[in-house]
Enzyme design. Structure first.
Site, PDB file in Angstrom:
ATOM      1  N   HIS A  52       0.822  -1.215   0.000  1.00  0.00           N
ATOM      2  CA  HIS A  52       0.000   0.000   0.000  1.00  0.00           C
ATOM      3  C   HIS A  52       0.859   1.269   0.000  1.00  0.00           C
ATOM      4  O   HIS A  52       0.540   2.230  -0.683  1.00  0.00           O
ATOM      5  CB  HIS A  52      -0.987  -0.001   1.177  1.00  0.00           C
ATOM      6  CG  HIS A  52      -1.925  -1.177   1.136  1.00  0.00           C
ATOM      7  ND1 HIS A  52      -2.696  -1.553   2.201  1.00  0.00           N
ATOM      8  CD2 HIS A  52      -2.210  -2.066   0.149  1.00  0.00           C
ATOM      9  CE1 HIS A  52      -3.407  -2.628   1.876  1.00  0.00           C
ATOM     10  NE2 HIS A  52      -3.121  -2.957   0.637  1.00  0.00           N
ATOM     11  N   HIS A 209      -9.297  -1.784  -5.159  1.00  0.00           N
ATOM     12  CA  HIS A 209      -8.214  -2.134  -4.245  1.00  0.00           C
ATOM     13  C   HIS A 209      -7.223  -3.097  -4.899  1.00  0.00           C
ATOM     14  O   HIS A 209      -6.017  -2.997  -4.677  1.00  0.00           O
ATOM     15  CB  HIS A 209      -8.710  -2.711  -2.917  1.00  0.00           C
ATOM     16  CG  HIS A 209      -7.556  -2.921  -1.981  1.00  0.00           C
ATOM     17  ND1 HIS A 209      -6.998  -1.885  -1.249  1.00  0.00           N
ATOM     18  CD2 HIS A 209      -6.785  -4.005  -1.752  1.00  0.00           C
ATOM     19  CE1 HIS A 209      -5.944  -2.340  -0.594  1.00  0.00           C
ATOM     20  NE2 HIS A 209      -5.790  -3.623  -0.877  1.00  0.00           N
ATOM     21  N   ASP A 213      -3.223  -2.563  -5.222  1.00  0.00           N
ATOM     22  CA  ASP A 213      -2.182  -3.554  -4.910  1.00  0.00           C
ATOM     23  C   ASP A 213      -1.257  -3.761  -6.106  1.00  0.00           C
ATOM     24  O   ASP A 213      -0.036  -3.851  -5.955  1.00  0.00           O
ATOM     25  CB  ASP A 213      -2.821  -4.903  -4.549  1.00  0.00           C
ATOM     26  CG  ASP A 213      -3.365  -4.939  -3.126  1.00  0.00           C
ATOM     27  OD1 ASP A 213      -2.953  -4.127  -2.286  1.00  0.00           O
ATOM     28  OD2 ASP A 213      -4.210  -5.830  -2.857  1.00  0.00           O
ATOM     29  N   HIS A 236      -1.470 -10.869  -5.400  1.00  0.00           N
ATOM     30  CA  HIS A 236      -0.054 -10.584  -5.142  1.00  0.00           C
ATOM     31  C   HIS A 236       0.894 -11.591  -5.773  1.00  0.00           C
ATOM     32  O   HIS A 236       1.904 -11.217  -6.359  1.00  0.00           O
ATOM     33  CB  HIS A 236       0.206 -10.536  -3.637  1.00  0.00           C
ATOM     34  CG  HIS A 236      -0.436  -9.375  -2.963  1.00  0.00           C
ATOM     35  ND1 HIS A 236      -0.190  -8.073  -3.325  1.00  0.00           N
ATOM     36  CD2 HIS A 236      -1.334  -9.310  -1.955  1.00  0.00           C
ATOM     37  CE1 HIS A 236      -0.896  -7.258  -2.560  1.00  0.00           C
ATOM     38  NE2 HIS A 236      -1.608  -7.988  -1.723  1.00  0.00           N
TER      39      HIS A 236
HETATM   40 ZN   LIG Z   1      -3.947  -4.530  -0.486  1.00  0.00          ZN
END
Ligand SMILES: [Zn+2]
Length: 276
Positions: A52, A209, A213, A236
């Site tokens: 973040h 969001h 990321d 991720h």
């Molecule tokens: Zn995140």
């Protein structure tokens, strides 16, 4: 945590002030773990939940910064990048003399894992199209597109909070994988809806969001990207996989400096008709 200025061509460095100032570069080669957050590790020293802050820095076009931290985990704050954006904006950003280097995509590069897909294509600006699909009444299929130059990171992307499902959070907490995880720092969902009394910040906050990321994870390339990233149900682990593949496949991109990059960015399309 404290953000400090850094000279041109430094990149983003994390400095563990509790470990005699040990430095960990925000670079793909230091990526350690990518399950619920992106953690960096060098010689056994860990910095966790970096995405973040890295997203806020990249979103505000900050190339060089020293991040001092006296803990292994970055503050989660409200689960978004907005508090970081506000602090950086308040402190101010100083332009530096050095030419900015960009990674300009020349050929498509893709990673696929079942229905998950992440690819990057040549384009004239940095652009991200993100699609998510969760079997939940509030999420379902969502997509969002961000384009440098026409989208506004600070208001469209930075405020989007991380999210999790109640059962998952309880499992994670039980296994000691997260220490935080409350309604103050995440959107929490049960089978029917959002448990946070204030509700959502955007109807598609979840997808925004994921894009937040991705912007953070892609900053681990070490240079801003000129290309179109298309993500379908990624996360991720996949972000990190594509970043490291890109760095290995050097024939698929070219490092260009600011004037060349800018020239391409502002070049006019060919006129549709001739006048005389
Ligand atoms: Zn995140």
């Amino acid at each position: 945590m404290r953000l400090c200025p850094a000279p041109a061509n430094t990149g983003v460095l994390f400095r563990r002030t509790d470990l005699e100032g040990f430095i960990i570069e925000a670079q793909s080669r230091n990526v350690a773990r990518v399950s619920y957050a992106t953690s960096l590790m060098k010689k056994g020293v860990l910095i966790s939940t970096t995405e973040h802050l890295l997203s806020a820095l990249a979103g505000l076009n900050v190339d060089n910064a020293l991040v001092e931290i006296d803990n292994l985990e970055l503050p989660i704050l409200d689960g978004s990048a907005r508090p970081f954006v506000e602090l950086i904006t308040k402190a101010g950003i100083r332009p530096q003399r050095a030419r900015r280097g960009f990674i300009r995509i020349l050929k498509p590069v893709e990673v696929v894992d079942g229905v998950k897909r992440l690819a990057v294509y040549p384009a004239d600006v940095f652009r991200v199209t993100y699609l998510i699909a969760f079997p939940h009444p509030l999420i379902g299929e969502q997509s969002y597109e961000f384009a440098a130059g026409s989208s506004h990171y600070a208001t469209e992307i930075a405020p989007a909070r991380t999210f999790g499902f109640l059962e998952e959070l309880e499992m994670l907490r039980k296994n000691g994988l997260i220490r935080g995880g409350s309604l103050e720092n995440a959107v929490v969902l049960n089978g029917k809806g959002v448990l946070n009394p204030e509700g959502l910040r955007f109807p598609d906050e979840f997808c925004r969001h994921k894009l937040l990321d991705l912007i953070g994870d892609f900053s681990l390339l070490g240079h801003p990207l000129i290309g179109h990233v298309v993500a379908e149900r990624a996360g991720h682990a996949m972000h990190a996989q594509l970043v490291s593949r890109l760095l290995r496949e050097k024939h698929s991109w070219k490092l260009v400096t600011a004037p060349e990059a800018t020239a391409k960015l502002v070049s006019e399309p060919a006129p549709a008709f001739a006048t005389n």
